[in-house]
Scaffold this motif. Structure first.
Motif, PDB file in Angstrom:
ATOM      1  N   CYS A   1     -10.773   6.658 -14.602  1.00 45.54           N
ATOM      2  CA  CYS A   1     -10.301   5.697 -13.600  1.00 45.54           C
ATOM      3  C   CYS A   1     -11.421   5.275 -12.666  1.00 45.54           C
ATOM      4  CB  CYS A   1      -9.140   6.287 -12.795  1.00 45.54           C
ATOM      5  SG  CYS A   1      -7.596   6.368 -13.719  1.00 45.54           S
ATOM      6  N   GLU A   2     -12.253   6.221 -12.279  1.00 45.42           N
ATOM      7  CA  GLU A   2     -13.402   5.892 -11.426  1.00 45.42           C
ATOM      8  C   GLU A   2     -14.261   4.829 -12.102  1.00 45.42           C
ATOM      9  OE1 GLU A   2     -17.523   7.883  -9.775  1.00 45.42           O
ATOM     10  OE2 GLU A   2     -16.264   8.998 -11.160  1.00 45.42           O
ATOM     11  N   SER A   3     -14.566   5.044 -13.363  1.00 46.18           N
ATOM     12  CA  SER A   3     -15.405   4.108 -14.116  1.00 46.18           C
ATOM     13  C   SER A   3     -14.738   2.738 -14.215  1.00 46.18           C
ATOM     14  CB  SER A   3     -15.677   4.667 -15.505  1.00 46.18           C
ATOM     15  OG  SER A   3     -16.448   3.774 -16.249  1.00 46.18           O
ATOM     16  N   GLU A   4     -13.442   2.730 -14.504  1.00 42.36           N
ATOM     17  CA  GLU A   4     -12.729   1.462 -14.642  1.00 42.36           C
ATOM     18  C   GLU A   4     -12.695   0.705 -13.310  1.00 42.36           C
ATOM     19  OE1 GLU A   4      -8.549  -0.319 -16.420  1.00 42.36           O
ATOM     20  OE2 GLU A   4      -8.864   1.842 -16.374  1.00 42.36           O
ATOM     21  N   MET A   5     -12.454   1.417 -12.210  1.00 39.40           N
ATOM     22  CA  MET A   5     -12.413   0.761 -10.896  1.00 39.40           C
ATOM     23  C   MET A   5     -13.769   0.179 -10.519  1.00 39.40           C
ATOM     24  SD  MET A   5      -9.921   3.009  -8.473  1.00 39.40           S
ATOM     25  CE  MET A   5     -10.944   4.451  -8.547  1.00 39.40           C
ATOM     26  N   VAL A   6     -14.822   0.952 -10.739  1.00 36.16           N
ATOM     27  CA  VAL A   6     -16.166   0.516 -10.373  1.00 36.16           C
ATOM     28  C   VAL A   6     -16.584  -0.716 -11.165  1.00 36.16           C
ATOM     29  CG1 VAL A   6     -18.597   1.193 -10.470  1.00 36.16           C
ATOM     30  CG2 VAL A   6     -16.910   2.781  -9.592  1.00 36.16           C
TER      31      VAL A   6
ATOM     32  N   THR B   1     -14.477  -3.045 -12.457  1.00 33.10           N
ATOM     33  CA  THR B   1     -13.461  -4.095 -12.438  1.00 33.10           C
ATOM     34  C   THR B   1     -13.828  -5.159 -11.410  1.00 33.10           C
ATOM     35  OG1 THR B   1     -11.721  -2.564 -13.101  1.00 33.10           O
ATOM     36  CG2 THR B   1     -11.011  -4.597 -12.047  1.00 33.10           C
ATOM     37  N   PRO B   2     -14.001  -6.411 -11.839  1.00 32.88           N
ATOM     38  CA  PRO B   2     -14.316  -7.473 -10.881  1.00 32.88           C
ATOM     39  C   PRO B   2     -13.112  -7.780  -9.986  1.00 32.88           C
ATOM     40  CG  PRO B   2     -14.294  -8.336 -13.136  1.00 32.88           C
ATOM     41  CD  PRO B   2     -13.977  -6.883 -13.211  1.00 32.88           C
ATOM     42  N   VAL B   3     -13.388  -8.290  -8.811  1.00 32.13           N
ATOM     43  CA  VAL B   3     -12.331  -8.612  -7.844  1.00 32.13           C
ATOM     44  C   VAL B   3     -11.332  -9.610  -8.432  1.00 32.13           C
ATOM     45  CG1 VAL B   3     -11.887  -9.622  -5.570  1.00 32.13           C
ATOM     46  CG2 VAL B   3     -13.873  -8.168  -5.908  1.00 32.13           C
ATOM     47  N   GLU B   4     -11.768 -10.472  -9.305  1.00 34.58           N
ATOM     48  CA  GLU B   4     -10.895 -11.491  -9.890  1.00 34.58           C
ATOM     49  C   GLU B   4      -9.939 -10.927 -10.939  1.00 34.58           C
ATOM     50  OE1 GLU B   4     -14.358 -11.671 -10.255  1.00 34.58           O
ATOM     51  OE2 GLU B   4     -14.642 -12.761  -8.387  1.00 34.58           O
ATOM     52  N   ASP B   5     -10.188  -9.714 -11.409  1.00 36.38           N
ATOM     53  CA  ASP B   5      -9.375  -9.093 -12.463  1.00 36.38           C
ATOM     54  C   ASP B   5      -7.962  -8.812 -11.945  1.00 36.38           C
ATOM     55  OD1 ASP B   5      -8.257  -6.824 -14.146  1.00 36.38           O
ATOM     56  OD2 ASP B   5     -10.156  -7.182 -15.188  1.00 36.38           O
ATOM     57  N   GLN B   6      -6.968  -8.999 -12.798  1.00 37.09           N
ATOM     58  CA  GLN B   6      -5.574  -8.779 -12.386  1.00 37.09           C
ATOM     59  C   GLN B   6      -5.282  -7.311 -12.070  1.00 37.09           C
ATOM     60  OE1 GLN B   6      -3.282 -10.286 -15.644  1.00 37.09           O
ATOM     61  NE2 GLN B   6      -3.525  -8.430 -16.883  1.00 37.09           N
ATOM     62  N   ARG B   7      -6.117  -6.389 -12.529  1.00 33.14           N
ATOM     63  CA  ARG B   7      -5.918  -4.960 -12.241  1.00 33.14           C
ATOM     64  C   ARG B   7      -6.421  -4.574 -10.848  1.00 33.14           C
ATOM     65  NH1 ARG B   7      -9.318  -2.579 -16.899  1.00 33.14           N
ATOM     66  NH2 ARG B   7     -10.540  -4.332 -16.164  1.00 33.14           N
ATOM     67  N   TYR B   8      -7.273  -5.395 -10.267  1.00 31.83           N
ATOM     68  CA  TYR B   8      -7.904  -5.063  -8.991  1.00 31.83           C
ATOM     69  C   TYR B   8      -6.899  -4.737  -7.877  1.00 31.83           C
ATOM     70  CZ  TYR B   8     -11.296  -5.200  -5.200  1.00 31.83           C
ATOM     71  OH  TYR B   8     -12.079  -4.877  -4.132  1.00 31.83           O
TER      72      TYR B   8
ATOM     73  N   PHE C   1      -5.582  -1.200  -8.210  1.00 30.66           N
ATOM     74  CA  PHE C   1      -6.539  -0.181  -7.790  1.00 30.66           C
ATOM     75  C   PHE C   1      -6.595  -0.082  -6.265  1.00 30.66           C
ATOM     76  CE2 PHE C   1      -8.879  -1.085 -11.963  1.00 30.66           C
ATOM     77  CZ  PHE C   1      -8.262  -0.026 -12.601  1.00 30.66           C
ATOM     78  N   VAL C   2      -6.576  -1.214  -5.595  1.00 30.41           N
ATOM     79  CA  VAL C   2      -6.579  -1.204  -4.128  1.00 30.41           C
ATOM     80  C   VAL C   2      -5.342  -0.479  -3.606  1.00 30.41           C
ATOM     81  CG1 VAL C   2      -6.427  -2.652  -2.061  1.00 30.41           C
ATOM     82  CG2 VAL C   2      -7.995  -3.279  -3.915  1.00 30.41           C
ATOM     83  N   GLN C   3      -4.190  -0.774  -4.180  1.00 25.62           N
ATOM     84  CA  GLN C   3      -2.944  -0.122  -3.757  1.00 25.62           C
ATOM     85  C   GLN C   3      -3.012   1.388  -3.968  1.00 25.62           C
ATOM     86  OE1 GLN C   3      -0.461  -1.631  -2.170  1.00 25.62           O
ATOM     87  NE2 GLN C   3       0.552   0.336  -1.940  1.00 25.62           N
ATOM     88  N   GLN C   4      -3.522   1.822  -5.092  1.00 25.21           N
ATOM     89  CA  GLN C   4      -3.626   3.254  -5.371  1.00 25.21           C
ATOM     90  C   GLN C   4      -4.604   3.931  -4.416  1.00 25.21           C
ATOM     91  OE1 GLN C   4      -0.771   3.002  -7.020  1.00 25.21           O
ATOM     92  NE2 GLN C   4      -1.454   4.895  -7.947  1.00 25.21           N
ATOM     93  N   LEU C   5      -5.694   3.250  -4.084  1.00 30.48           N
ATOM     94  CA  LEU C   5      -6.688   3.825  -3.180  1.00 30.48           C
ATOM     95  C   LEU C   5      -6.175   3.943  -1.744  1.00 30.48           C
ATOM     96  CD1 LEU C   5      -9.967   2.233  -4.511  1.00 30.48           C
ATOM     97  CD2 LEU C   5      -9.229   4.605  -4.721  1.00 30.48           C
TER      98      LEU C   5
END
Length: 76
Positions: free
Chosen positions: A46-51, A53-60, A63-67
């Motif tokens: 997850c750390e790798s995926e978050m780091v 992931t561009p801000v424009e990505d729909q997953r972003y 990740f912000v919510q989880q953090l």
């Protein structure tokens, strides 16, 4: 000098005796390797995926919510 917070690597072993502290706050999976931020754990995948992931990505936003849990855990 004792480390009192922030980001530090965690590789399982005897450093943590409470099993639930190794549950990733992003994916909810248990893992032996990852990072500790305050009292929370994030697994390496997850750390790798978050780091990476561009801000424009729909997953972003997810990740912000989880953090946000990092702040919830430190306030309580």
């Amino acid at each position: 000098m004792r480390h009192t917070g922030g980001i530090k690597p965690f590789k399982g072993g005897n450093a943590m005796s409470v099993e639930e502290n190794r549950v990733c706050i992003v994916c909810g999976e248990r893992d032996r390797e990852g990072i500790r931020i305050m009292s929370s754990f994030i697994c390496h995948p997850c750390e790798s995926e978050m780091v990476n992931t561009p801000v424009e990505d729909q997953r972003y936003p997810y990740f912000v919510q989880q953090l946000k849990q990092l702040w919830v855990h430190t306030e309580g």
